[in-house]
Every structure is written in C-alpha cells, then in structure tokens.
Design a protein around this motif. Structure first.
Motif, PDB file in Angstrom:
ATOM      1  N   PRO B  73       0.806  -1.220   0.000  1.00  0.00           N
ATOM      2  CA  PRO B  73       0.000   0.000   0.000  1.00  0.00           C
ATOM      3  C   PRO B  73       0.841   1.274   0.000  1.00  0.00           C
ATOM      4  N   ASN B  74       2.072   1.188   0.542  1.00  0.00           N
ATOM      5  CA  ASN B  74       2.909   2.395   0.567  1.00  0.00           C
ATOM      6  C   ASN B  74       3.540   2.696  -0.792  1.00  0.00           C
ATOM      7  N   ALA B  79      -4.485   6.677  -2.392  1.00  0.00           N
ATOM      8  CA  ALA B  79      -4.544   7.148  -1.011  1.00  0.00           C
ATOM      9  C   ALA B  79      -5.920   6.791  -0.493  1.00  0.00           C
ATOM     10  N   MET B  91      -0.179  14.836  16.092  1.00  0.00           N
ATOM     11  CA  MET B  91       0.435  15.785  15.167  1.00  0.00           C
ATOM     12  C   MET B  91      -0.543  16.945  14.949  1.00  0.00           C
ATOM     13  N   GLU B  95       0.976  19.037  10.065  1.00  0.00           N
ATOM     14  CA  GLU B  95       1.874  17.869  10.065  1.00  0.00           C
ATOM     15  C   GLU B  95       1.150  16.634   9.548  1.00  0.00           C
ATOM     16  N   PHE B  99       2.303  14.658   6.079  1.00  0.00           N
ATOM     17  CA  PHE B  99       3.007  13.429   6.466  1.00  0.00           C
ATOM     18  C   PHE B  99       3.609  12.703   5.256  1.00  0.00           C
ATOM     19  N   SER B 100       2.838  12.623   4.171  1.00  0.00           N
ATOM     20  CA  SER B 100       3.351  11.892   3.005  1.00  0.00           C
ATOM     21  C   SER B 100       4.554  12.610   2.396  1.00  0.00           C
ATOM     22  N   GLU B 102       6.694  14.410   4.230  1.00  0.00           N
ATOM     23  CA  GLU B 102       7.769  14.132   5.178  1.00  0.00           C
ATOM     24  C   GLU B 102       8.426  12.794   4.822  1.00  0.00           C
ATOM     25  N   VAL B 103       7.581  11.824   4.476  1.00  0.00           N
ATOM     26  CA  VAL B 103       8.096  10.511   4.085  1.00  0.00           C
ATOM     27  C   VAL B 103       9.005  10.635   2.870  1.00  0.00           C
ATOM     28  N   ARG B 147      -4.991  15.499   3.596  1.00  0.00           N
ATOM     29  CA  ARG B 147      -3.851  14.621   3.861  1.00  0.00           C
ATOM     30  C   ARG B 147      -3.689  13.585   2.749  1.00  0.00           C
ATOM     31  N   ALA B 148      -4.842  13.054   2.293  1.00  0.00           N
ATOM     32  CA  ALA B 148      -4.781  12.057   1.225  1.00  0.00           C
ATOM     33  C   ALA B 148      -4.325  12.697  -0.086  1.00  0.00           C
ATOM     34  N   ALA B 151      -0.516  13.361  -0.847  1.00  0.00           N
ATOM     35  CA  ALA B 151       0.306  12.270  -1.374  1.00  0.00           C
ATOM     36  C   ALA B 151       0.269  12.228  -2.899  1.00  0.00           C
TER      37      ALA B 151
END
Lengths: 310, 365
Positions: B73-74, B79, B91, B95, B99-100, B102-103, B147-148, B151
């Motif tokens: 899934p990653n 997403a 967070m 943040e 997050f994605s 940051e990854v 957030r989704a 990504a």
C-alpha cells in the motif's frame, strides 16, 4: 472537596465509603508516607543508639548533615577530595540502571508491539503465558539459576567454547554481565505490560494510514506508534529504572565480587555497620537522585506525570 | 494525474468465507465511482484490495495499466480515507497533511507551504497549527481529504468517510467532495451503504450483494432500471409485489400477485415468460390515490394503517388485500389531504413506472 466527599458517601454508602477511605489511608499514609518521613528524619540524626543511648532525646540530640557529608567526602581524615568509593558506586549504580532500562526498552518494545498488533488469539495467549510463567519461580532461585548459567563452568561458556566462538571461558559473573542480564530479565514484565497497554489502544487504522501515505515501517514506529506509546514507555522505564537502582538480591548473588551496588552499601550501614542514620541518609540520597533523574527524563521527553497513571 | 483502475476477476477469501466473488470491472480515469451495498457485502474488502492492504485470492488489480500484484500500500498510487479518518492525534493539522511529504523527504518549509495550499483547497485556511482534536467533525473530514491529496495519488479511495457526520453536514460534504474531485481531477472510488450519497456524487455506481456485483451503471439507470430484485429493493424505497407472470406483451407483463393483477414494464434486457415467478416493484412516488372509480387497471383497494409527515412528503402506510403493507408518498404542496387511520383508499400503480423483475433475494429491511 466537601462536595466530592458528600457525593462519594452518597454513592457508596457509609460502610463501603469508610472502608475504602481507611484502606487507602493505611496504604498511602501508614505504609508509605510515614516510614519515609521516619527515614528522612533519621538521616539527619547522630547515631546515638550506638555511641551513647543516654543522649537520645537530650540536648545533644540535634539534627546534623554529617551522614550526607560522609557520603560525599568520606571520613574527616579522608585524603581524597571526595568519597571515591561510595560516590563511584553510586554513579555506577545509576548508570547501570540506565543501561538496564535502555536494554529493556529495546528488548520489550518490539515484543509489546507484536503482542498488541501482530499476534492473533492463540499465539497472543501462548506468548503471554511464556512471559508470565517463569516469574512464578522465586527471585532468589532465578538468581542462582543465572549463576549456574553464567558461571565460568556454566552452560553458556560450555556452549560457546564447544562451538569454538570462545577459546576459553569468560567469567560473566566477575565481568558483571550476569548482573546486567539478570536485572534486565527480572523487570521485563514491568516494561512489556505498560508498553503493551499503551500500544494496544492505538487504532490500527493509524498504522495503515501511515503505511498508505507511503511510510516505511520504521517511520511508522517513529512518528505514529512510539509517540502514542510514550506514556507507557515512560511508565515502564520509570519502574525498571527505580527497581534496578534499588535492587539488592540480584547484585548480592550474581554481582561481580569486586563491584558493589549502592543498595549493598546501604544494607551494610543498616546491618553490619549498625548505623541506621547513615544508612537512612544513603537511602534517601538514592531515592532523591532517582526521583530527580526520572522527573528530568520526563521533562526531556515531555511526558506529563498524569499520563503515566493511564 | 488520474489513473484508471481495472479489477480483473477479483476474488477474496477468508478461510471458508468468500468476501468478494469474481468482481470484474473497469473504473475510468477521473471518474467518481461508488460501490454501494449493505454492510458485509464485501465493498470494504474490495477497497482494501485496491489499496493493497488485502491481496486478492484470485484475480488482478491494475492501476493505470500496471499490475499491482505484490506491491504494498505504501508503493501504490492510491490514497485511502478511512471510515474513522485515522488522523494522527499527536500531530498538528499541517503535520498530518504533510506526512506523506515528510516521508518523501521534502523540506519542512516546502511541506508547510504545500499543507497551507491544501488547507486552502479544502476551505480550511489558517487552521494548520491546530491539533486534530480541536477541530469539528466536518473540519476533520476536510483534513483527511487534504492529507490524502497531499500524497498526490492518482486514485483516491474513500471508505464511508461521511458516515459519522450529522445529516446536514453530510449533505454539504457530498457537494464539497464532488467539487474537490473535479478540482483535483483524479479518480475517486467511494464506498458507501447510503444510496443517497452514491447517487448524488457518483458518475457511476456498482451495487454489491454478498460479494457479487449486481449492477453497474449511472445513478439514474440503477434507480430507474434496476437489473435485479436486490438492486430494486436496496436502491431507494420500493414496494415489492411478488407473483407469477400471467400475460407477456411487448415491454410489458401482467403479474398475478396476492394483491391483484398488476401490469408493469419489463426491466431493460429482462426476459420473462408466462408462469415465471416475478416481482413487481413500484416506488412510493409511482403510486397515486384515485378518487373516482372509473378505472380498474392496476388499482389496489387498501386501508390506511398510519401516515408519516416528512416535510416535503406525506407518506401513507397502507394495507392491501393479502395483508401486505405498502408505502406511498405524496408531495406536500400544502393542499395534501390527510387520511385518517382506517380510511379506505384506492391506489393506482402507473404501469410505466412499475418494473417487473425475475424473482430474487431482496435487501433486508
């Protein structure tokens, strides 16, 4: 406060309320606070019981800092700038306890995580049992078993020599490796269960969400699981650290002959030294330093005191 | 960037239980596609198979033409928005959104900038420094979407994300999601048990039952031309009259039911012959009360059991000949007559609006 008591009594009835208050009072005040106060008071007194019992309660029975001074600087005719033996044992004890705590976190976090989020039904129960059952065995018995295991003629040395990894046996007891392992082992449950409790309440979807957003496994732990489990980790660390620093039986049995544990010095003052005030001063010092240390760590990792109780 | 999603004969088994049975479907790039079905129909499992959390037992998932077998899934260009949103509570809002990024190792400054942009997109400007628990349900919803989207997925998967919201907010978020989908221009795959959500938002809907896809089509088609008895009873409200086909005409049949002979249109591509077991479906709004007794076709004698007032509609619950209860709806135009309990009414079913389908399982009440 009054309101609270009123509600408490109304909800539980007179008998049950009194019982609960009494039990809590005995538990906290009689068994915990009072002895500590006595100990604290003791640590500031001269050892008149041994020197001259008739002086007790007399004009000479005043408070003194001599025992704390002794811990830091030794006897007045000590040529060194400070009490090298006691202070270094103290430092060694604290450092080793820190090491044992770190060792336990590294060991227990994966186990706790596995138990909480990976293992299923039967496996979880089996793992729990195999964690708990060994602790049915008496602590002393376990300590002696470790002696056998880690001794120069012990099974570990035998196996390592047989496999050719060692050319000759190592004295794990003398090197204190037996002690570190023993302490680490003795408190793993106190580390695993708080972490397990904390991690278990983490919503699985959060782990999946992080994964879905592209995160590799280590970052999921770093950013999602560990921050969430922080109160549990801190709680486990506090217990393991405090108990390791305050352990007596294990250092006595599997500690190397040349190195002392600070509790052993305390024990000597109380027992063979017949100097209760000095023993108290040493014990109070250990307690205070340990508490300060724990509070400091909590401050650094931004954990609130209340969170530990969860 | 939007990608099409092809599900090729997907079957998902859990031990003895088969959650998804041989699903074969292509979702076009940029489409808003919904899987609609009751709980336990396998729609969430199907979504997890697309996102990569569930390897299908058989069949393949293609996203943008690429086989996704063995890709976690990653690593997929999807997403997922979880039913409970699964925002990270420790967070801040920004943040969470970033997050994605940051990854991916994007710098903090750039992450912040992107997060603020996305907050703008979901109409939450300036909320970046708040913690998630300081937001309302609807705001959290938007953060989850942001957030989704951060990504930059080619396909956004939504698992009943509106189910926790209250009615008004839910209706508002439907429009909002549809708008966001148009602006982002990516494929949305939406899972829901709420036919209202599926019909209002989607370009196409797939209705699922017990792991099978019963019908795929545009909302109007699924509503007006249900392919199976299950679809007819699950999507929207419907009165079902069960019986046997007695007469077959072109595009029309007459079914003898316990409540009388009923004429109904034959469903699209449906074949029925005399003697077949069939169900006539008539929606509450396809029935009318007849005042004068000048017609006998498709008229049912009934007695009022009770009535419900729903603002824009009056609903009447009536008991017909064989004791069956039916529901009819009348628009509340201010002059709607209120019928008391026990009053006798004649109800006519419009044969053009009633649909006859072969007998099959119905949706649970």
């Amino acid at each position: 406060m009054n309101q609270w008591f009123k509600k408490f009594f109304l909800r539980n009835g007179l008998v049950l309320s009194l019982y609960m208050l009494l039990v809590t009072f005995i538990w906290i005040v009689v068994m915990f606070v009072l002895p500590q106060i006595f100990m604290f008071d003791f640590s500031f007194r001269f050892n008149w019981t041994q020197i001259d019992p008739s002086k007790i309660g007399g004009p000479d029975d005043v408070y003194t800092l001599q025992h704390y001074k002794f811990l830091l600087f030794g006897s007045p005719n000590n040529p060194d700038p400070f009490n090298i033996v006691d202070v270094s044992v103290f430092a060694h004890t604290i450092l080793t306890a820190v090491f044992v705590t770190l060792f336990d976190v590294i060991l227990c976090y994966p186990v706790a995580y596995y138990l909480a989020h990976v293992a299923k039904g039967g496996v979880t129960r089996l793992m729990m049992l195999s964690l708990v059952v060994p602790f049915w065995i008496n602590e002393l018995l376990r300590a002696f078993a470790f002696r056998i295991l880690f001794g120069e003629e012990g099974s570990i040395n035998n196996i390592l020599v047989y496999l050719g990894i060692l050319s000759q046996p190592i004295d794990f007891v003398r090197e204190n490796i037996a002690l570190y392992t023993g302490l680490g082992y003795a408190y793993i449950l106190l580390m695993i269960f708080p972490i397990y409790n904390a991690v278990e309440s983490l919503d699985r979807n959060q782990i999946e969400a992080a994964r879905d957003l592209g995160s590799p496994w280590w970052r999921i732990h770093l950013r999602v699981v560990i921050p969430f489990a922080k109160p549990g980790i801190t709680s486990g660390c506090t217990m393991v650290f405090m108990l390791s620093a305050g352990a007596l039986a294990l250092p006595q049995i599997i500690g190397g002959p040349s190195s002392l544990w600070f509790t052993q010095i305390i024990y000597q003052w109380f027992n063979t030294g017949s100097n209760w005030p000095r023993g108290s001063a040493y014990a109070v010092s250990l307690l205070v330093i340990c508490v300060i240390f724990v509070l400091l760590i909590m401050k650094i990792f931004k954990v609130k005191f209340g969170e530990i109780g969860r | 960037m939007s990608a099409d999603v092809t599900l090729e004969n997907i079957t998902v088994k859990f031990d003895e239980f088969t959650a998804v049975k041989d699903v074969d479907i292509t979702i076009k790039g940029g489409e808003f596609f919904s899987f609609l079905g009751p709980s336990g129909c396998g729609k969430t499992t199907l979504l997890r198979a697309i996102s990569g959390f569930q390897e299908p037992s058989e069949g393949r998932v293609y996203i943008g033409g690429n086989d996704m077998a063995g890709i976690g899934p990653n690593k997929r260009p999807t997403a997922l928005i979880f039913q409970n949103l699964a925002l990270f509570p420790l967070m801040t809002v920004w943040e969470n959104i970033a997050f994605s990024l940051e990854v991916k190792g994007v710098s903090k400054k750039e992450r912040r900038r992107r997060a603020d942009q996305l907050l703008e997109l979901v109409a939450l400007p300036g909320q970046g420094n708040k913690m998630v628990n300081e937001l309302s349900g609807g705001q959290r919803q938007r953060v989850a979407v942001a957030r989704a989207l951060a990504a930059e997925p080619e396909v956004l998967l939504l698992d009943e994300p509106l189910s926790a919201l209250d009615l008004r907010l839910r209706q508002h978020m439907r429009t909002e999601l549809r708008e966001i989908q148009k602006r982002a221009g990516i494929t949305f795959i939406y899972i829901t048990h709420d036919q209202g959500e599926a019909l209002t938002m989607s370009d196409r809907v797939a209705v699922m039952r017990e792991g099978l896809i019963e019908q795929v089509g545009e909302g109007t088609k699924v509503y007006d031309n249900p392919a199976t008895a299950f679809v007819a009873s699950f999507v929207g409200e419907n009165n079902a009259f069960q019986g046997t086909v007695s007469v077959v005409k072109t595009e029309k049949v007459i079914v003898s039911t316990g409540s009388g002979d009923l004429e109904a249109s034959l469903g699209e591509d449906i074949k029925l012959s005399v003697g077949d077991e069939a169900i006539v479906f008539a929606r509450p709004e396809a029935m009318s009360i007849v005042k004068r007794n000048n017609t006998i076709k498709n008229v049912l004698n009934s007695k009022v059991v009770y009535h419900e007032f729903e603002g824009n509609f009056w609903h009447l619950i009536l008991e017909v000949k064989n004791g069956m209860k039916i529901k009819i709806s009348q628009i509340n135009d201010g002059s709607t007559q209120v019928y008391e309990k026990g009053s006798e009414l004649k109800v006519q079913i419009d044969p053009k609006l009633a649909v006859a389908l072969p007998f099959g399982p119905l949706a649970a009440e």
